[in-house]
Design a protein around this motif. Structure first.
Motif, PDB file in Angstrom:
ATOM      1  N   ASP A  34       0.806  -1.206   0.000  1.00 49.24           N
ATOM      2  CA  ASP A  34       0.000   0.000   0.000  1.00 49.24           C
ATOM      3  C   ASP A  34       0.839   1.255   0.000  1.00 49.24           C
ATOM      4  OD1 ASP A  34      -2.262  -1.534   0.083  1.00 49.24           O
ATOM      5  OD2 ASP A  34      -2.356  -1.559   2.278  1.00 49.24           O
ATOM      6  N   LEU A  35       2.140   1.129   0.283  1.00 47.19           N
ATOM      7  CA  LEU A  35       2.990   2.297   0.336  1.00 47.19           C
ATOM      8  C   LEU A  35       3.302   2.769  -1.070  1.00 47.19           C
ATOM      9  CD1 LEU A  35       5.463   1.128   3.102  1.00 47.19           C
ATOM     10  CD2 LEU A  35       3.373   2.452   3.356  1.00 47.19           C
ATOM     11  N   PRO A  36       3.228   4.065  -1.344  1.00 48.11           N
ATOM     12  CA  PRO A  36       3.456   4.559  -2.697  1.00 48.11           C
ATOM     13  C   PRO A  36       4.933   4.593  -3.031  1.00 48.11           C
ATOM     14  CG  PRO A  36       3.034   6.379  -1.210  1.00 48.11           C
ATOM     15  CD  PRO A  36       2.893   5.118  -0.403  1.00 48.11           C
ATOM     16  N   ASP A  37       5.288   4.090  -4.199  1.00 45.82           N
ATOM     17  CA  ASP A  37       6.633   4.220  -4.742  1.00 45.82           C
ATOM     18  C   ASP A  37       7.691   3.834  -3.713  1.00 45.82           C
ATOM     19  OD1 ASP A  37       5.561   7.275  -6.313  1.00 45.82           O
ATOM     20  OD2 ASP A  37       5.433   5.212  -7.028  1.00 45.82           O
ATOM     21  N   ALA A  38       7.706   2.560  -3.355  1.00 46.04           N
ATOM     22  CA  ALA A  38       8.653   2.093  -2.344  1.00 46.04           C
ATOM     23  C   ALA A  38      10.074   2.437  -2.760  1.00 46.04           C
ATOM     24  CB  ALA A  38       8.508   0.587  -2.155  1.00 46.04           C
ATOM     25  N   ASP A  39      10.765   3.181  -1.936  1.00 49.42           N
ATOM     26  CA  ASP A  39      12.108   3.657  -2.221  1.00 49.42           C
ATOM     27  C   ASP A  39      13.106   2.677  -1.625  1.00 49.42           C
ATOM     28  OD1 ASP A  39      14.450   5.017  -2.655  1.00 49.42           O
ATOM     29  OD2 ASP A  39      13.639   6.977  -2.063  1.00 49.42           O
ATOM     30  N   PRO A  40      14.045   2.148  -2.427  1.00 53.68           N
ATOM     31  CA  PRO A  40      15.033   1.210  -1.865  1.00 53.68           C
ATOM     32  C   PRO A  40      15.854   1.843  -0.747  1.00 53.68           C
ATOM     33  CG  PRO A  40      15.046   1.137  -4.270  1.00 53.68           C
ATOM     34  CD  PRO A  40      14.187   2.301  -3.870  1.00 53.68           C
ATOM     35  N   ARG A  41      16.046   3.171  -0.790  1.00 49.41           N
ATOM     36  CA  ARG A  41      16.821   3.818   0.256  1.00 49.41           C
ATOM     37  C   ARG A  41      16.104   3.773   1.598  1.00 49.41           C
ATOM     38  NH1 ARG A  41      17.612   9.513  -2.497  1.00 49.41           N
ATOM     39  NH2 ARG A  41      15.448   9.022  -2.977  1.00 49.41           N
ATOM     40  N   LEU A  42      14.791   3.537   1.583  1.00 48.26           N
ATOM     41  CA  LEU A  42      14.033   3.478   2.823  1.00 48.26           C
ATOM     42  C   LEU A  42      13.890   2.058   3.354  1.00 48.26           C
ATOM     43  CD1 LEU A  42      11.209   6.054   2.067  1.00 48.26           C
ATOM     44  CD2 LEU A  42      13.236   6.382   3.455  1.00 48.26           C
ATOM     45  N   SER A  43      14.697   1.130   2.807  1.00 42.94           N
ATOM     46  CA  SER A  43      14.595  -0.246   3.255  1.00 42.94           C
ATOM     47  C   SER A  43      15.308  -0.466   4.587  1.00 42.94           C
ATOM     48  CB  SER A  43      15.192  -1.184   2.198  1.00 42.94           C
ATOM     49  OG  SER A  43      16.554  -0.846   1.962  1.00 42.94           O
ATOM     50  N   LYS A  44      16.139   0.491   5.023  1.00 46.07           N
ATOM     51  CA  LYS A  44      16.817   0.333   6.301  1.00 46.07           C
ATOM     52  C   LYS A  44      15.804   0.468   7.427  1.00 46.07           C
ATOM     53  CE  LYS A  44      19.355   3.510   7.903  1.00 46.07           C
ATOM     54  NZ  LYS A  44      20.457   4.480   8.116  1.00 46.07           N
ATOM     55  N   SER A  45      16.119  -0.084   8.579  1.00 45.87           N
ATOM     56  CA  SER A  45      15.151  -0.181   9.660  1.00 45.87           C
ATOM     57  C   SER A  45      15.253   0.957  10.665  1.00 45.87           C
ATOM     58  CB  SER A  45      15.338  -1.512  10.408  1.00 45.87           C
ATOM     59  OG  SER A  45      16.655  -1.583  10.934  1.00 45.87           O
ATOM     60  N   ARG A  46      16.276   1.800  10.584  1.00 45.53           N
ATOM     61  CA  ARG A  46      16.420   2.891  11.540  1.00 45.53           C
ATOM     62  C   ARG A  46      16.797   4.169  10.800  1.00 45.53           C
ATOM     63  NH1 ARG A  46      16.822   3.312  16.882  1.00 45.53           N
ATOM     64  NH2 ARG A  46      16.867   1.032  17.108  1.00 45.53           N
ATOM     65  N   TYR A  47      16.206   5.286  11.244  1.00 45.28           N
ATOM     66  CA  TYR A  47      16.443   6.586  10.628  1.00 45.28           C
ATOM     67  C   TYR A  47      17.030   7.505  11.683  1.00 45.28           C
ATOM     68  CZ  TYR A  47      13.170   4.435   7.423  1.00 45.28           C
ATOM     69  OH  TYR A  47      12.545   3.555   6.578  1.00 45.28           O
ATOM     70  N   GLU A  48      18.208   8.052  11.379  1.00 45.40           N
ATOM     71  CA  GLU A  48      18.930   8.851  12.362  1.00 45.40           C
ATOM     72  C   GLU A  48      19.228  10.260  11.856  1.00 45.40           C
ATOM     73  OE1 GLU A  48      19.445   7.978  15.377  1.00 45.40           O
ATOM     74  OE2 GLU A  48      18.978   5.840  15.280  1.00 45.40           O
ATOM     75  N   SER A  49      19.739  10.377  10.666  1.00 45.12           N
ATOM     76  CA  SER A  49      20.183  11.674  10.171  1.00 45.12           C
ATOM     77  C   SER A  49      19.009  12.505   9.678  1.00 45.12           C
ATOM     78  CB  SER A  49      21.196  11.490   9.039  1.00 45.12           C
ATOM     79  OG  SER A  49      20.576  10.887   7.909  1.00 45.12           O
ATOM     80  N   ALA A  50      19.279  13.781   9.478  1.00 45.71           N
ATOM     81  CA  ALA A  50      18.245  14.689   8.982  1.00 45.71           C
ATOM     82  C   ALA A  50      17.826  14.310   7.564  1.00 45.71           C
ATOM     83  CB  ALA A  50      18.743  16.127   9.035  1.00 45.71           C
ATOM     84  N   GLY A  51      18.769  13.869   6.753  1.00 46.95           N
ATOM     85  CA  GLY A  51      18.423  13.469   5.391  1.00 46.95           C
ATOM     86  C   GLY A  51      17.508  12.256   5.370  1.00 46.95           C
ATOM     87  N   GLU A  52      17.783  11.286   6.221  1.00 46.73           N
ATOM     88  CA  GLU A  52      16.928  10.103   6.286  1.00 46.73           C
ATOM     89  C   GLU A  52      15.536  10.469   6.796  1.00 46.73           C
ATOM     90  OE1 GLU A  52      20.596   6.987   7.260  1.00 46.73           O
ATOM     91  OE2 GLU A  52      19.233   7.662   8.838  1.00 46.73           O
ATOM     92  N   MET A  53      15.467  11.330   7.803  1.00 51.68           N
ATOM     93  CA  MET A  53      14.171  11.776   8.287  1.00 51.68           C
ATOM     94  C   MET A  53      13.411  12.544   7.223  1.00 51.68           C
ATOM     95  SD  MET A  53      13.626  10.752  11.410  1.00 51.68           S
ATOM     96  CE  MET A  53      14.479  10.145  12.883  1.00 51.68           C
ATOM     97  N   ARG A  54      14.112  13.296   6.410  1.00 54.50           N
ATOM     98  CA  ARG A  54      13.451  14.061   5.343  1.00 54.50           C
ATOM     99  C   ARG A  54      12.865  13.124   4.283  1.00 54.50           C
ATOM    100  NH1 ARG A  54      17.414  16.916   4.519  1.00 54.50           N
ATOM    101  NH2 ARG A  54      16.897  18.527   6.059  1.00 54.50           N
ATOM    102  N   GLU A  55      13.599  12.068   3.936  1.00 54.11           N
ATOM    103  CA  GLU A  55      13.059  11.093   2.989  1.00 54.11           C
ATOM    104  C   GLU A  55      11.833  10.393   3.574  1.00 54.11           C
ATOM    105  OE1 GLU A  55      13.926  10.462  -0.084  1.00 54.11           O
ATOM    106  OE2 GLU A  55      15.478  12.017  -0.054  1.00 54.11           O
TER     107      GLU A  55
END
Length: 331
Positions: free
Chosen positions: A115-136
């Motif tokens: 159901d998630l739109p346009d699954a991004d391979p960069r979002l396959s990691k399980s933890r988000y720490e940096s500002a760039g990851e949070m922005r994605e």
């Protein structure tokens, strides 16, 4: 000799008319038709009343579950007498299958990763720490909100604590029924779509409910208040996320702040102040928060506090300025 004719006197003919009208009505079928119509109408009335009572009972169960009453008809503990109601319903609660799709028994309403739109391979990691990851992550959540028609009700901000997601009301669309912890249909759909996204993350989550400054008429200590309403709405958001597939241990804290932290202090009753906030914590912030409320540990430093919280608040207010201007009433 002719025989003598005897005179016969003529008697008047009496015709007796006997009315059988009452006997015909008693033995006819008109009254039976009327009585059958009456019984049918009475049965329909009882059926409608039973359906209304059943729906009200199911809605009460939903409200109590979202408020934290997880033991209702779950086979554990006691069943709440307020939500016991009718045990049966003629209304099917299973989702309606799409055209050509066979219904699956026991299939839950949980959303899936598809159901998630346009699954991004960069979002396959399980933890988000940096500002760039949070922005994605924020961009992905914004696309999900746009799918359900709530793009104008979502605002995100990157903070030192993590990603702050604000699901707020507008003048044309609310996240909850006014004065009620029951979420709207679009709000339920959005939260259930976010469930699979939060399920594949290791980040901890904080859910906070907020209301506007409109008070309740009953201000006694035991009366229902904005504090209770904001807490119940936060619990309702947690329940809908778990219905979408999010594990229960993802949420670290659920709280309600009533009207103590408005986004628009100049207008305490503005629609933007009524909101649910989802804070995706970084690992360091989650450890610090856990240490704050858990067992005190030696060596816990408070130096991680932002050095200039006033400046962060000013930047956040600047980011929210367009939203407050859009929701402000026309002069």
């Amino acid at each position: 000799m002719q025989p003598k004719l005897q005179r016969v006197e003529a008697h008047p003919t009496v015709v007796k008319r006997v009315s059988r009208r009452h006997e015909d009505e008693a033995h006819g079928g008109a009254w039976k038709v009327a009585f059958a119509d009456f019984c049918l109408a009475l049965m329909c009335l009882f059926l409608v009343l039973w359906l209304l009572a059943s729906r009200n009972s199911e809605r009460m169960q939903q409200l109590l579950k979202t408020a934290g009453a997880d033991l209702i008809e779950e086979g554990q503990g006691l069943t709440s007498s307020l939500a016991s109601g009718s045990r049966g319903s003629m209304i099917d609660r299973n989702p309606v299958p799409a055209h050509g799709e066979a219904p699956v028994k026991g299939k839950s309403n949980q959303s899936s990763d598809t159901d998630l739109p346009d699954a991004d391979p960069r979002l396959s990691k399980s933890r988000y720490e940096s500002a760039g990851e949070m922005r994605e992550l924020a961009k992905l959540i914004e696309r999900i909100a746009a799918q359900v028609g709530l793009a104008s009700n979502l605002h995100s901000a990157i903070t030192p604590q993590g990603l702050r997601l604000m699901l707020h009301d507008t003048d044309t669309q609310g996240m909850f029924e006014r004065g009620s912890p029951y979420p709207s249909a679009r709000m339920r759909e959005l939260l259930r779509k976010l469930g699979p996204l939060f399920a594949r993350m290791d980040n901890q989550l904080i859910i906070v409910g907020h209301t506007d400054a409109s008070p309740y008429s009953d201000k006694s200590p035991g009366a229902f208040s904005n504090s209770a309403l904001s807490s119940h709405r936060a619990m309702a958001a947690r329940h809908q996320l778990m219905e979408g597939g999010m594990p229960a241990d993802t949420v670290m804290q659920v709280s309600g702040m009533a009207d103590r932290a408005p986004l628009d202090p100049a207008r305490p009753q503005a629609a933007i102040n009524r909101r649910i906030e989802l804070m995706v914590l970084t690992s360091s912030q989650a450890r610090q928060l856990s240490g704050m409320f858990g067992l005190p540990r030696e060596g816990l430093s408070l130096d991680a506090t932002p050095p200039n919280p006033e400046g962060l608040l000013q930047r956040l207010q600047q980011q929210l300025a367009p939203y407050r201007a859009a929701s402000a009433p026309a002069p």
